[in-house]
Each structure stands twice: as C-alpha cells, then as structure tokens.
Motif scaffolding. Sequence first.
Motif, PDB file in Angstrom:
ATOM      1  N   SER A 133       0.494  -1.478   0.007  1.00 40.53           N
ATOM      2  CA  SER A 133      -0.347  -0.116   0.334  1.00 40.53           C
ATOM      3  C   SER A 133       0.777   1.169   0.234  1.00 40.53           C
ATOM      4  O   SER A 133       1.903   1.129   0.365  1.00 40.53           O
ATOM      5  CB  SER A 133      -0.271  -0.355   1.613  1.00 40.53           C
ATOM      6  OG  SER A 133      -0.443   0.277   2.416  1.00 40.53           O
ATOM      7  N   PRO A 134       0.502   2.616  -0.536  1.00 42.14           N
ATOM      8  CA  PRO A 134       1.326   3.735  -0.177  1.00 42.14           C
ATOM      9  C   PRO A 134       1.667   4.081   1.002  1.00 42.14           C
ATOM     10  O   PRO A 134       2.944   4.975   1.102  1.00 42.14           O
ATOM     11  CB  PRO A 134       0.165   4.587  -1.372  1.00 42.14           C
ATOM     12  CG  PRO A 134      -0.738   4.139  -2.305  1.00 42.14           C
ATOM     13  CD  PRO A 134      -1.143   2.584  -0.897  1.00 42.14           C
ATOM     14  N   GLN A 135       0.680   3.532   2.280  1.00 42.97           N
ATOM     15  CA  GLN A 135       1.198   4.213   3.588  1.00 42.97           C
ATOM     16  C   GLN A 135       1.902   3.457   3.977  1.00 42.97           C
ATOM     17  O   GLN A 135       3.280   4.033   4.573  1.00 42.97           O
ATOM     18  CB  GLN A 135      -0.310   3.537   4.574  1.00 42.97           C
ATOM     19  CG  GLN A 135       0.118   3.866   5.678  1.00 42.97           C
ATOM     20  CD  GLN A 135       0.556   4.984   5.954  1.00 42.97           C
ATOM     21  OE1 GLN A 135       0.768   6.461   4.882  1.00 42.97           O
ATOM     22  NE2 GLN A 135       1.240   6.005   6.857  1.00 42.97           N
ATOM     23  N   ALA A 136       1.797   1.945   3.425  1.00 46.78           N
ATOM     24  CA  ALA A 136       3.621   1.278   3.684  1.00 46.78           C
ATOM     25  C   ALA A 136       4.716   2.085   3.294  1.00 46.78           C
ATOM     26  O   ALA A 136       6.086   1.344   4.123  1.00 46.78           O
ATOM     27  CB  ALA A 136       2.941  -0.239   3.728  1.00 46.78           C
ATOM     28  N   ASP A 137       4.670   1.998   2.024  1.00 49.30           N
ATOM     29  CA  ASP A 137       5.762   2.477   1.334  1.00 49.30           C
ATOM     30  C   ASP A 137       6.057   3.481   2.533  1.00 49.30           C
ATOM     31  O   ASP A 137       7.008   3.907   2.116  1.00 49.30           O
ATOM     32  CB  ASP A 137       5.555   2.284  -0.060  1.00 49.30           C
ATOM     33  CG  ASP A 137       5.020   1.105  -0.719  1.00 49.30           C
ATOM     34  OD1 ASP A 137       5.811  -0.026  -0.547  1.00 49.30           O
ATOM     35  OD2 ASP A 137       4.210   1.810  -2.080  1.00 49.30           O
ATOM     36  N   ARG A 138       5.227   4.077   2.300  1.00 50.59           N
ATOM     37  CA  ARG A 138       5.939   5.407   2.785  1.00 50.59           C
ATOM     38  C   ARG A 138       6.908   5.387   4.165  1.00 50.59           C
ATOM     39  O   ARG A 138       7.494   6.170   4.634  1.00 50.59           O
ATOM     40  CB  ARG A 138       5.072   7.188   3.239  1.00 50.59           C
ATOM     41  CG  ARG A 138       4.550   7.269   2.132  1.00 50.59           C
ATOM     42  CD  ARG A 138       3.486   8.667   2.103  1.00 50.59           C
ATOM     43  NE  ARG A 138       2.257   7.918   2.349  1.00 50.59           N
ATOM     44  CZ  ARG A 138       1.324   7.992   1.850  1.00 50.59           C
ATOM     45  NH1 ARG A 138       1.325   7.991   0.426  1.00 50.59           N
ATOM     46  NH2 ARG A 138      -0.044   7.128   2.075  1.00 50.59           N
TER      47      ARG A 138
END
Length: 272
Positions: free
Chosen positions: A8-13
């Motif tokens: 997910s984008p959040q996990a990547d951030r």
Amino acid sequence: MTYETTPSPQADRLLLPAVTAAVHAAGARLLERFGRTATPANFDDLVNAIHANDAASLACLRDALLLARPGAGWVEDELAGGALPPGEWWITDPVEGNINHVHGQPDWGVTATLVRDNTPVLTVVHVPTTGRTCTAVCGGGAFADGVPLRVSAKTELRAAMVATGQARPGESSATYRRIGQSVTAMLEAALVVRVSVPATFQLVMVAGGQMDAFWQHSQVRSGLVSGALLVEEAGGAISDLHGRPWTLESEDFLATAPGLQREAVATLSAIA
C-alpha cells in the motif's frame, strides 16, 4: 520497527526512513574510501577497485533492506535488464557511478529502489559528496532533502538542455552507432547536449528541472528505475524512444519535461 506486509502507499511511505538510513550508511562507507588510493593504472586494477567498492556498500545495504521489507527479493546483478518475476524486489546500485568514484570524481552515489510487479514504487538516491538525498514514493511526489522536485516547463526542444550516456560498457556496435546518431540528431535539434554517466544523476536533474530530457539506448534496470520514479513523481513524462509506455522490457528509454516529449520522440524515433 515492523511494517505492513500488504502493499500500500502508506506501507511504502513507512519504509522510507529505514531505506534512507541504509543508503546513508552505505554512502558514508564509500565516502571513507573516496580519494584514498591512486587511480587504477590498468584494467584489472580498475575492476578490482569497482568490486571492492560494491562489496563495501552492499555490506551496509543488503541486510538492512531485506530486514526492512521481509519477503522482497534481491536483484543480484546490478547490470541486468529485463522484467523480473512477479512480486517485490530490491534493485540497488551500491555505487551508482562507480567508475567516477575510482577516478576521484564526485558524481557517484547510492540508490535503492523497491519494485513491485515490475513497477518502481519507492526510491532513495543519496550523493555522499554533497550530502543530497532524493526520495520518491509512487503517488506521493519526489523530493530533494524534503523540498519538492518539479520538472521543467519548457515546450521547445531548441531551448532544451538534454543528456544521454552509455547504459554499460561492452554494448553492441549497433547500440554504439545509435548512440552516436542520436547525439548528432539532438545536437541539431536541442540547445545543448550532455553525454555523461551515471544515468541517475541526469534523471535527478530532469526531475528537478535543471535538465530537460534524458534518453538512453539499451538499458540497465538499476540505472533507470530510481530516476524514472523521481521524474514521473516530479511531473515528467517517461516512455521509450517511440513514445510507448516504458517498462523493464523496453529496449530504450526517454524521460522529458511533458512539453518536450512529442518533439523528443520525433527526433529520436527515426534512428534505427
């Protein structure tokens, strides 16, 4: 710290601090080695110096990145190209611009990029000689030391600074011929043409608007994935030299300010 295992984008951030720390540690190790020995006197010495730099950097990078993203694969050959198997992979260049490092030139750095199903989703590029760090997460923008990057607003190739370079040593004669023909074509169409390595440094400049376009015949994954994500997240256009969507299976590469893509494609696509 633990991270989500579901992409997910959040996990990547959330991965960025760990990736940045790993890349900085590798850069510090390389900076300790920079300029400490004489320039290699022959090919064997040159190869040995390059391999020693790679080993020093990977000692900091590999375990830290695999710990940060358990389950992600690791691409062993930094000079390889082509598509990867499905899933997540770390593509690194432990010494991007290694040839510059061993010759005492400052244009070298460390890159780490997380690729998911053959699409780069996170990258960190660090230049130890200046201390500059560029980051990007898919859908989250591109930054240099926390400041947003934005591509050039130019719309005329005749006003553009453009660049190219070798993907790697030992390319085919046909590739070298295309490189030469493309440089000639751009000398006639653009304002200034720069031929240099490493590719990532040129792409960082495209992302930041200091350069307007970069193209390359042939490709090495590790030299393009980080810069491609930075340029795209900075508002740039990424394609192959015929204007088709770029993938890890593409035979060539083009990154431009969006207002220059059509003219750059027209200039470069005619070269067989």
